[in-house]
Design an enzyme around this catalytic site. Structure first.
Site, short mmCIF file in Angstrom:
data_model
loop_
_atom_site.label_atom_id
_atom_site.label_comp_id
_atom_site.label_asym_id
_atom_site.label_seq_id
_atom_site.Cartn_x
_atom_site.Cartn_y
_atom_site.Cartn_z
N LYS A 1 -7.86 6.78 0.22
CA LYS A 1 -6.69 6.16 0.85
C LYS A 1 -6.84 4.65 0.82
O LYS A 1 -7.80 4.12 1.33
CB LYS A 1 -6.58 6.63 2.30
CG LYS A 1 -6.28 8.09 2.40
CD LYS A 1 -5.66 8.45 3.73
CE LYS A 1 -5.19 9.89 3.75
NZ LYS A 1 -6.13 10.86 3.13
N GLY A 2 -5.91 3.96 0.17
CA GLY A 2 -5.88 2.50 0.27
C GLY A 2 -5.39 2.21 1.66
O GLY A 2 -4.22 2.37 1.94
N CYS A 3 -6.29 1.86 2.57
CA CYS A 3 -5.79 1.73 3.94
C CYS A 3 -5.07 0.42 4.09
O CYS A 3 -5.10 -0.43 3.21
CB CYS A 3 -6.88 1.90 4.99
SG CYS A 3 -8.47 1.33 4.49
N ILE A 4 -4.41 0.24 5.17
CA ILE A 4 -3.37 -0.77 5.23
C ILE A 4 -3.47 -1.52 6.54
O ILE A 4 -4.10 -1.07 7.45
CB ILE A 4 -2.04 -0.09 4.97
CG1 ILE A 4 -0.87 -0.59 5.79
CG2 ILE A 4 -2.11 1.33 5.32
CD1 ILE A 4 0.41 -0.10 5.22
N THR B 1 0.79 -1.22 0.00
CA THR B 1 0.00 0.00 0.00
C THR B 1 0.83 1.28 0.00
O THR B 1 0.41 2.27 -0.56
CB THR B 1 -0.92 0.02 1.22
OG1 THR B 1 -0.13 -0.33 2.36
CG2 THR B 1 -2.05 -0.94 1.06
#
Ligand SMILES: Cc1cc2nc3c(=O)[nH]c(=O)nc-3n(C[C@H](O)[C@H](O)[C@H](O)COP(=O)(O)OP(=O)(O)OC[C@H]3O[C@@H](n4cnc5c(N)ncnc54)[C@H](O)[C@@H]3O)c2cc1C
Lengths: 409, 105
Positions: free
Chosen positions: B102-105, A198
């Protein structure tokens, strides 16, 4: 007596139970913990099962080993929480009331969310490794497999332990090399993200590792369905990827009990204040671990850092003060990279994983974003730390908030 | 700082190429941004998605995920990919003048 109820006795729930048991006055507090299972699974160990490194017996212990005496442990399924009535209904018809509630019901895989995933090839040519059943079924399959197309697919984000899929393909490379059939196994890593991971710097470095290990990377692939007859995964844009064996990370969601309680978002994760860990809208409910909707990793290490913060804030709130401690999103993940090596990443909400050194008093330093033997030992040591320190709520020599010491900008 | 000229105005972009200030956005700009993304015409269905995203952003402070989009905008997933090919959440956010989800992680 004041009543504290903890829902879920996995990593986070068990940790909070032990920390608070030691802090709360036993004459004033009654502590109850509820879980549907009697067995505690060391989930990070599931990764190693398909490759014969661990077996089921290496990743299980009775939950009761970690329950202090004098607490009330209930083995039952949670039906739903009624936050406005301060009570929890269990499937066995028991009603549990509380003054304060800590929700630690975790995340689970939901393969039924994707058409054709849990169909006739399920656990025959399509496997998950996020459950003990999936991981052991895959171990049996790999033992006799002669090679072909191995496709790993992440369905959608967020997933727990976002580095586990990368570790899986790294270990597969190492495993099939040792078995002498690496040239017959074509490994492809298929992700909805635009890179291997990510965050940009880690994504670039981990992408290079895939390349070096001859693992193909397909990005921006959003799976729509699985064709069981043709053995293909198909995206919403009708792109097709054939497989002989598909290792899937299905959609991850919070527990259905959260949905029944009307407390979850679209994936049943609970809206939670990302700094104080209090449930949005409820002053006497806290959420910890994979059950939250925090923009941080869903990992045991994260739950551990959250536990320090939640502990402080819980003690403030029961004394009528505002929660002061602030969680910074700290995550610290060892990435097993095969052939006895590992990679370490350390990051938080604001700082992406950076290269450099990670100091750890008495043990470290570990190298960040580099492959070393030391990092592999860190990963292996984690299981021992998990059972002997982490879930028992004992102190580890690592700060709950991230430190910049050793990191290169 | 990157800027582009749209409908005769200099507009600032962020590091992802999305509008830096959401207040710069208007419907004309959306049409221009859509063209850059290879979408020649914005239909009512496109607008349904764009308006939903903007509303969601105002309320929650982040652009919604695809899952949330399909659940609450009333546009099925398949159609979303037809409307905004190659990454509907990212594309629709850009056209709606919002930062990249947001590509959350
Ligand atoms: C393959 C894999 C590899 C991983 N590797 C790592 C790693 O290397 N490092 C790391 O830090 N983390 C790793 N993780 C992630 C880590 O295991 C989780 O983040 C951690 O366990 C989260 O703890 P938790 O308490 O939130 O949830 P869990 O530990 O999952 O506990 C949730 C508990 O709630 C109970 N529960 C849920 N719903 C109900 C209900 N309705 N009724 C009754 N009980 C209920 C469940 O039975 C369970 O015991 C990995 C996970 C997987 C799957």
């Amino acid at each position: 007596m004041k009543k504290l109820v903890i829902l879920g006795a996995g990593t986070a729930g068990t940790m909070m139970l032990n920390k608070l048991y030691n802090a709360l006055d036993k004459d004033e507090w009654q502590i109850t913990i509820v879980d549907q299972h009697e067995t505690h699974y060391y989930q990070p160990g599931f990764l190693f099962i398909p490759f014969g490194i661990y077996e089921k017996k290496d990743v299980i212990k009775p939950k009761s080993d970690f329950f202090p005496s004098g607490i009330n442990a209930i083995t039952a399924q949670i039906d739903k929480i009624e936050p406005d009535n301060n009570r929890v209904l269990l499937k066995n018809n028991q009603v549990v009331t509380y003054d304060y509630l800590i929700i630690a019901t975790g995340a689970r895989i939901a393969p039924a969310e994707t058409e054709g995933l849990q169909d006739k090839l399920w656990h025959k040519n399509i496997f998950d490794f996020y459950t003990i059943e999936g991981a052991t079924a895959l171990a049996n399959f790999f033992k006799y497999w002669k090679g072909g197309k191995l496709v790993l697919n992440i369905t959608e984000m967020p997933i727990k332990c976002p580095v586990a899929p990368l570790e899986f393909v790294f270990l597969a490379d190492s495993y099939f090399t040792k078995r002498g059939i690496r040239d017959k196994v074509d490994i492809t890593f298929v992700t909805p993200l635009d890179g291997a991971f990510t965050k940009p710097r880690a994504s670039a470095i981990l992408g290079d590792f895939l390349d070096k290990k001859n693992i193909k990377l397909i990005t921006d692939f959003d799976i729509a369905r699985v064709d069981n007859d043709k053995k293909e995964i198909i995206s919403w844009e009708e792109d097709e990827i054939p497989f002989d064996v598909l290792v899937t990370i299905p959609t991850n969601t919070g527990d259905p009990a959260i949905e029944r309680s009307g407390m979850g978002n679209e994936l049943n994760f609970i809206p939670t204040d990302k700094h104080t860990l209090r449930a949005e809208g409820y002053d006497n409910i806290f959420v910890i671990g994979d059950a939250t909707d925090l923009p941080s990793s869903k990992a045991g290490s994260v739950a551990h850092f959250e536990a320090d913060i939640l502990y402080e804030n819980f003690l403030s709130v029961i004394e009528g003060r505002e929660p002061q401690a602030q969680f910074d999103g700290h995550a610290n993940c060892f990435i097993e990279s095969g052939f006895g090596n590992g990679i370490l990443i350390d990051f938080n909400y604001d700082t992406e994983p950076l290269p450099g050194k990670f100091p750890l008093p008495g043990v470290g330093p570990f190298s960040l974003l580099e492959e070393t033997k030391m990092n592999h030992y860190g990963k292996i040591m984690f299981r021992w730390m998990y059972w002997n320190f982490l879930v028992k709520g004992l102190e580890l020599p690592i700060e709950s908030n991230m430190s910049m010491a050793g990191k290169r900008m | 700082m990157e800027t582009i000229e749209l409908i005769g105005r200099e507009i600032e972009l962020d590091e992802d190429g999305n509008l830096k200030n959401i207040s710069d956005w208007n419907e004309e700009i959306a049409v221009e941004l859509a063209k850059q993304e290879g979408i020649d015409e914005l239909t009512d269905r496109h607008w349904a998605v764009i308006n939903y995203m903007r509303k969601e952003y105002e309320e929650k402070g982040t652009a919604p995920s695809i899952r949330r989009l399909t659940k609450e905008s009333g546009v099925p997933t398949k159609e979303l990919y037809q409307l905004f090919p190659k990454g509907p959440a990212k594309k629709a956010a850009r056209i709606a003048g919002l930062p990249k989800p947001k590509g959350c992680i």
